[in-house]
Structures are given as C-alpha cells and as structure tokens.
Design a protein around this motif. Sequence first.
Motif, PDB file in Angstrom:
ATOM      1  N   GLY A  16       6.048 138.753  50.983  1.00 53.78           N
ATOM      2  CA  GLY A  16       7.052 139.371  51.334  1.00 53.78           C
ATOM      3  C   GLY A  16       6.617 140.420  52.524  1.00 53.78           C
ATOM      4  N   ILE A  17       5.637 141.294  52.353  1.00 51.05           N
ATOM      5  CA  ILE A  17       5.778 141.769  53.143  1.00 51.05           C
ATOM      6  C   ILE A  17       4.815 141.337  54.493  1.00 51.05           C
ATOM      7  CG2 ILE A  17       3.796 143.492  54.420  1.00 51.05           C
ATOM      8  CD1 ILE A  17       2.865 144.625  51.121  1.00 51.05           C
ATOM      9  N   LEU A  18       4.824 139.480  54.669  1.00 53.52           N
ATOM     10  CA  LEU A  18       5.014 139.078  55.764  1.00 53.52           C
ATOM     11  C   LEU A  18       6.190 139.084  56.527  1.00 53.52           C
ATOM     12  CD1 LEU A  18       2.840 137.657  57.802  1.00 53.52           C
ATOM     13  CD2 LEU A  18       2.889 135.852  56.230  1.00 53.52           C
ATOM     14  N   ILE A  19       7.137 138.204  55.293  1.00 54.32           N
ATOM     15  CA  ILE A  19       8.211 137.449  55.864  1.00 54.32           C
ATOM     16  C   ILE A  19       9.310 138.338  55.836  1.00 54.32           C
ATOM     17  CG2 ILE A  19       9.620 135.327  55.077  1.00 54.32           C
ATOM     18  CD1 ILE A  19       7.537 134.143  54.067  1.00 54.32           C
ATOM     19  N   VAL A  20       9.733 138.955  55.021  1.00 55.12           N
ATOM     20  CA  VAL A  20      10.900 139.861  54.416  1.00 55.12           C
ATOM     21  C   VAL A  20      11.058 140.972  56.471  1.00 55.12           C
ATOM     22  CG1 VAL A  20      12.213 141.921  53.977  1.00 55.12           C
ATOM     23  CG2 VAL A  20      11.214 139.904  52.170  1.00 55.12           C
ATOM     24  N   PRO A  21       9.974 141.701  56.573  1.00 52.25           N
ATOM     25  CA  PRO A  21       9.734 142.385  58.075  1.00 52.25           C
ATOM     26  C   PRO A  21      10.195 141.305  59.181  1.00 52.25           C
ATOM     27  CG  PRO A  21       8.215 142.785  56.460  1.00 52.25           C
ATOM     28  CD  PRO A  21       8.359 142.279  56.100  1.00 52.25           C
ATOM     29  N   MET A  22       9.748 140.266  59.015  1.00 51.76           N
ATOM     30  CA  MET A  22      10.113 139.074  59.990  1.00 51.76           C
ATOM     31  C   MET A  22      11.896 138.739  59.923  1.00 51.76           C
ATOM     32  SD  MET A  22       7.394 136.270  59.834  1.00 51.76           S
ATOM     33  CE  MET A  22       5.853 136.675  60.306  1.00 51.76           C
ATOM     34  N   GLY A  64      15.611 146.945  64.395  1.00 53.82           N
ATOM     35  CA  GLY A  64      17.018 146.337  64.575  1.00 53.82           C
ATOM     36  C   GLY A  64      18.014 146.351  63.496  1.00 53.82           C
ATOM     37  N   ASP A  65      19.041 145.904  62.887  1.00 50.97           N
ATOM     38  CA  ASP A  65      19.879 145.917  62.257  1.00 50.97           C
ATOM     39  C   ASP A  65      20.177 145.178  61.960  1.00 50.97           C
ATOM     40  OD1 ASP A  65      21.626 144.591  63.636  1.00 50.97           O
ATOM     41  OD2 ASP A  65      22.861 145.388  64.902  1.00 50.97           O
ATOM     42  N   THR A  66      19.197 144.721  60.290  1.00 49.10           N
ATOM     43  CA  THR A  66      19.475 143.271  59.520  1.00 49.10           C
ATOM     44  C   THR A  66      18.983 143.527  58.303  1.00 49.10           C
ATOM     45  OG1 THR A  66      17.662 142.492  61.091  1.00 49.10           O
ATOM     46  CG2 THR A  66      19.404 141.660  61.621  1.00 49.10           C
ATOM     47  N   TRP A  67      18.789 144.558  58.224  1.00 49.74           N
ATOM     48  CA  TRP A  67      18.331 144.976  56.936  1.00 49.74           C
ATOM     49  C   TRP A  67      19.016 144.328  55.423  1.00 49.74           C
ATOM     50  CZ3 TRP A  67      14.169 148.057  58.524  1.00 49.74           C
ATOM     51  CH2 TRP A  67      14.583 149.374  59.123  1.00 49.74           C
ATOM     52  N   HIS A  68      19.956 144.321  55.777  1.00 47.97           N
ATOM     53  CA  HIS A  68      20.886 142.927  54.270  1.00 47.97           C
ATOM     54  C   HIS A  68      19.701 141.668  54.093  1.00 47.97           C
ATOM     55  CE1 HIS A  68      22.625 147.063  53.370  1.00 47.97           C
ATOM     56  NE2 HIS A  68      23.094 146.966  54.668  1.00 47.97           N
ATOM     57  N   ARG A  69      19.803 141.342  55.421  1.00 51.80           N
ATOM     58  CA  ARG A  69      19.127 139.963  55.216  1.00 51.80           C
ATOM     59  C   ARG A  69      18.145 140.130  54.508  1.00 51.80           C
ATOM     60  NH1 ARG A  69      19.872 137.874  61.977  1.00 51.80           N
ATOM     61  NH2 ARG A  69      21.984 138.308  61.848  1.00 51.80           N
ATOM     62  N   GLY A  70      16.968 141.131  55.259  1.00 49.30           N
ATOM     63  CA  GLY A  70      15.863 140.854  54.461  1.00 49.30           C
ATOM     64  C   GLY A  70      16.189 140.848  52.460  1.00 49.30           C
ATOM     65  N   PHE A  71      17.442 142.053  52.207  1.00 43.80           N
ATOM     66  CA  PHE A  71      16.988 142.345  51.034  1.00 43.80           C
ATOM     67  C   PHE A  71      17.602 140.723  50.111  1.00 43.80           C
ATOM     68  CE2 PHE A  71      18.950 147.085  52.500  1.00 43.80           C
ATOM     69  CZ  PHE A  71      17.574 147.043  51.606  1.00 43.80           C
ATOM     70  N   LEU A 101       0.215 140.740  70.430  1.00 46.19           N
ATOM     71  CA  LEU A 101       1.240 140.179  69.236  1.00 46.19           C
ATOM     72  C   LEU A 101       1.949 142.005  69.610  1.00 46.19           C
ATOM     73  CD1 LEU A 101      -0.286 137.326  67.281  1.00 46.19           C
ATOM     74  CD2 LEU A 101       1.783 137.395  68.891  1.00 46.19           C
ATOM     75  N   SER A 102       3.021 141.447  68.931  1.00 50.70           N
ATOM     76  CA  SER A 102       3.273 143.452  67.362  1.00 50.70           C
ATOM     77  C   SER A 102       3.568 143.086  66.275  1.00 50.70           C
ATOM     78  CB  SER A 102       4.902 143.494  68.927  1.00 50.70           C
ATOM     79  OG  SER A 102       5.620 144.894  68.628  1.00 50.70           O
ATOM     80  N   ILE A 103       2.753 144.214  65.898  1.00 45.98           N
ATOM     81  CA  ILE A 103       3.258 144.143  64.358  1.00 45.98           C
ATOM     82  C   ILE A 103       4.663 144.640  63.881  1.00 45.98           C
ATOM     83  CG2 ILE A 103       2.610 144.021  61.926  1.00 45.98           C
ATOM     84  CD1 ILE A 103      -0.459 143.822  63.847  1.00 45.98           C
ATOM     85  N   ASP A 104       5.165 144.616  63.019  1.00 49.11           N
ATOM     86  CA  ASP A 104       6.389 145.373  62.357  1.00 49.11           C
ATOM     87  C   ASP A 104       5.029 146.976  61.747  1.00 49.11           C
ATOM     88  OD1 ASP A 104       9.371 145.633  62.236  1.00 49.11           O
ATOM     89  OD2 ASP A 104       8.381 145.853  59.712  1.00 49.11           O
ATOM     90  N   PRO A 105       5.990 148.030  61.698  1.00 47.27           N
ATOM     91  CA  PRO A 105       4.934 148.768  61.123  1.00 47.27           C
ATOM     92  C   PRO A 105       4.689 148.780  59.316  1.00 47.27           C
ATOM     93  CG  PRO A 105       7.388 149.906  62.365  1.00 47.27           C
ATOM     94  CD  PRO A 105       7.160 148.453  62.837  1.00 47.27           C
ATOM     95  N   GLY A 106       6.730 147.733  58.759  1.00 43.01           N
ATOM     96  CA  GLY A 106       6.298 147.637  56.920  1.00 43.01           C
ATOM     97  C   GLY A 106       4.982 146.735  57.201  1.00 43.01           C
ATOM     98  N   GLN A 107       4.914 145.342  58.195  1.00 39.86           N
ATOM     99  CA  GLN A 107       3.370 144.359  57.565  1.00 39.86           C
ATOM    100  C   GLN A 107       2.206 144.830  57.653  1.00 39.86           C
ATOM    101  OE1 GLN A 107       5.027 142.377  61.153  1.00 39.86           O
ATOM    102  NE2 GLN A 107       5.314 140.220  59.921  1.00 39.86           N
ATOM    103  N   VAL A 108       1.862 145.662  58.262  1.00 43.53           N
ATOM    104  CA  VAL A 108       0.603 146.428  58.200  1.00 43.53           C
ATOM    105  C   VAL A 108       0.016 147.290  56.964  1.00 43.53           C
ATOM    106  CG1 VAL A 108      -1.010 148.660  59.112  1.00 43.53           C
ATOM    107  CG2 VAL A 108       1.134 148.152  60.542  1.00 43.53           C
TER     108      VAL A 108
END
Length: 486
Positions: free
Chosen positions: A163-169, A175-182, A323-330
Amino acid sequence: MVASERTFFGHPWGLATLFGTEMWERFSYYGMRAILVLFLTAPAARDGMGLDDATAAGLYGIYVGAVYLTALAGGWVADRLFGARRTVLYGGFVIMCGHISMAVPSNGVTVWLGLCLIAFGSGLLKGNISTMVGELYRDSPDRRRDAGFALFYLGVNLGAFLGILIVPMVAPADGDTWHRGFSLAAIGMALGLVQYVLGRKSLKGAGAEPTHRLTSAERARFLRVLLLSVLGVVAALLLWWWSGTFTLSRFTLAFTVVCAVVPIAYFAFLFRSPEVTAAERVKLRAYVWLFLAAAIFWMIYDQAGSALTFFAADNTDLNVFGLSIDPGQVSNVNSIAIIALSPVFSKIWDRYGDRISIPARFAVALVLVGASFVVMSLASIQASDGTKVSILWLTTTYLVQTVGELFLSPVGLSVTNKLAPRAFLSQMMGVWFLATALGDSIGGQMYKLTTVVSMPVYYFSLAMSAVVAGLLLFMFVKRVKALMGD
C-alpha cells in the motif's frame, strides 16, 4: 491412509485465509494513510483540504484513534450479535465504501464521511480477525500461538508495504491525483473481501457464532439505546456547530478525551462484571500494565503518518541513487524490515519465548521506541538551519521502531487472547486496540506542542517519556508476571 491436513508454513490453513484478508485490508489502510496528511495540507488548487500542519496532525491522530477505538464496539457486535466471522465480512464492506466515498471529488463532505466509514468498518474487522487467529490455536501451547500471531503479523506488514509503495505512486505529494489513491485503496479492500469469502471453509469453527448471543428482549433494548445514542451525538455536534465555537482543533481535543475515558470506563466495568471470575480479575490487573505500556508505545510509533511524514517532506533529501522517493513512501522502511524480521522473530518466540517474559518484551519495546525519537531529535537539530538531511536519519528511526514493534505488537495480540475473560473474548481484542486509539489520539495532540517548542525538544521529550516508562516496567516485571499466572 488419511492424507495429512493442509498447512500454511506449518500452521492451520485457516491462517492463510486470515493472513490474506488482513494483508489487503492493511494495503487499503496504510496506502491511504501514506497520503492522508499530505492531502489534508495540500492547497485547494491541488485538490487538497488546505489545513495547517498542526490541525492535520491532530485530525490524523483522531482518525487513526477512531479506527482502533471502534474495535471495542466491533468486539461487542461479534460477541453478542453476529459472531466474529460475519462481523469481519461486514466490516470489510464498510471500509470499502469509505474509500469509495473519499475517492469522490467534493468540497470535503465525502472526505469526512469516508473517514468515518473507514473507522467504523475497521472497528468491526480489526479486533475480530485477530480473535479468529487466536481461535485457530485454542488447544495449542502459548509459544505456538505466539508464532502464529507473528506469521499473521507478516501479512499485516506485507499489505502495508504494498500500500505504501503503490498508492503514493498514483497520488504523489506534488500532484493533484489524491482521489486516484483513495480509489486504489478501495480496490485493495475489495480484493480482501474476495479472499475472505473464498477461504471461509478453512476457518472451520473459528468465529462462526457469537459467544453470548443477545436475547430478543436484549436486542430490542440495544437497538433503542443505539438509536438514542446516535441521535444524541448528532444533536450535540449540531448544537456545537451552531454555537459558532466548533473548530477542528477543538473537536480533535474532545475526541482525545473520549479516547481516554472509554478504556477507564471499560476496565471499571470488567472488574465489576459478574461474568468475570476472580482468577480472571487478577489477570486483568496484569493486563492494565501492558495496556498502558502499549499506549505510550503507539503514541510515538504512529507519528510515522504525521510528524515523520512532515519531516520527510520538508527536511529530508529524498533523492536516493538518482531516484526520487515520495514522502509517504519513506515509512516503507518499517514494512520492509518487518517482512524481513518477522519470520526470524517467529522462530525466536517459538523456540525461546518461554525465557523472555511478555512484560520484559514490552519494556524493551518502550526503550527502543524512545531511542528512535532520540535519533529524530538529533536529525531535527541538523535540519534546524533549513538543510535537507540524509534519508538515513529516518531509515535508522524506522529500523529501531521496527525491532521495538516486533517485541510488542504480535505478542500483544497473543497475550490479550491469553488473559481475556472468556465472556469478553472478542471485546478484549477491541480493548487491545483501545491502547492504540489512546496513544494515537494523544500523539496527535502532542504535535501541537511544536508551535511553542522546537522540534528537537519535541522529539527528545517524547523519547524520554517512553524510556522512563520502559525502565519502570522493567522494575515491576516479576510483579506483572505473577499477576499473569506465569
């Protein structure tokens, strides 16, 4: 010749069904959690909620607290109405609906509705699926049950990792694609429901019936009390809103008070209940020690989704090997470490668990989680001049917390199953999660201190509270062991 029974890494095959169901539920929960505070603080121009950091952290704290607070009610529903098996199914469906609600773009109404649905559904599912794991080992020795819970905990963290790996991707912080993650979180919970329904026969008798089914008269009385309670809460919130004094900050504080009052009231009820025997009351006294230790542990540990995520976003160099990591993935450092270390700890508890008492394990966990925030205090000192610090600071913090988690969390589920009064078995799993609710809600309020103290002082103060609590528990290990009957 009768064929040998199918097993899951040497454990009952029913554990595979519960392992997979919990894995997908945790995928949805941790995937959404990885982007939640970033979504709450993102400006409206990027489809965020535009909250300040302190309010978002407080809201995150009570949301996570509510997820675990409702586990007590979920245990009661299983014990008295549906049984654990059906309650888990209903809970998973409600969670899925909550993620779908959050995936609908709106002005915030569907977000609050979604968070409420996820919290309520998690309460129905979380404690009861753990109860069924315990039921698979009803006639097994303690060390084998501990090993089974450790393997089950691997499923929890495999789901968290994915979940932590894929959803922040699909919903990156910039970005502005929060609802895709949900939406992806909703799909994950749907897969968990399919897994659960297909594997229900492997559970055999676990959780099939409520342990103390309500009579018709008791059920009618319960429905009246429930209706009046819901109406009362709604009316109180509406009056608070119309008074003009309602704010999210005040609401999070009020909810934190509720999280403190509920376990106090429930423990008082258990100690006075005629359904609890004298021997069970002695074990409950031991459990109170472990409950308080767990609350302090989670107060620090679950700031991964708030304080540590903000630190990752604002103060950490997230470029790793180009590689750039999203803060939520750390925070996936924790999940990876759990996946790697859970089988090791499962073997350790299976072979040497009798030599390391449960109170001693809890004390070690407190010292370790305190040490992790000493690391964060040093990291925040280095970042105080605006410098982006190495990701190794957060990596070290998560690794130390992981070892502490493996000393406390899987064993906590097992000891709750062991010490629970028989008449309140499912509800006691809910009580275990009340410790998380209390710790998380207090942790959310503690973050408000960052408006008046520096971040190094904030981290170090929380670190010392955990270390001191751990040392005190070490001093009383023999006393707690005696109360447990060990």
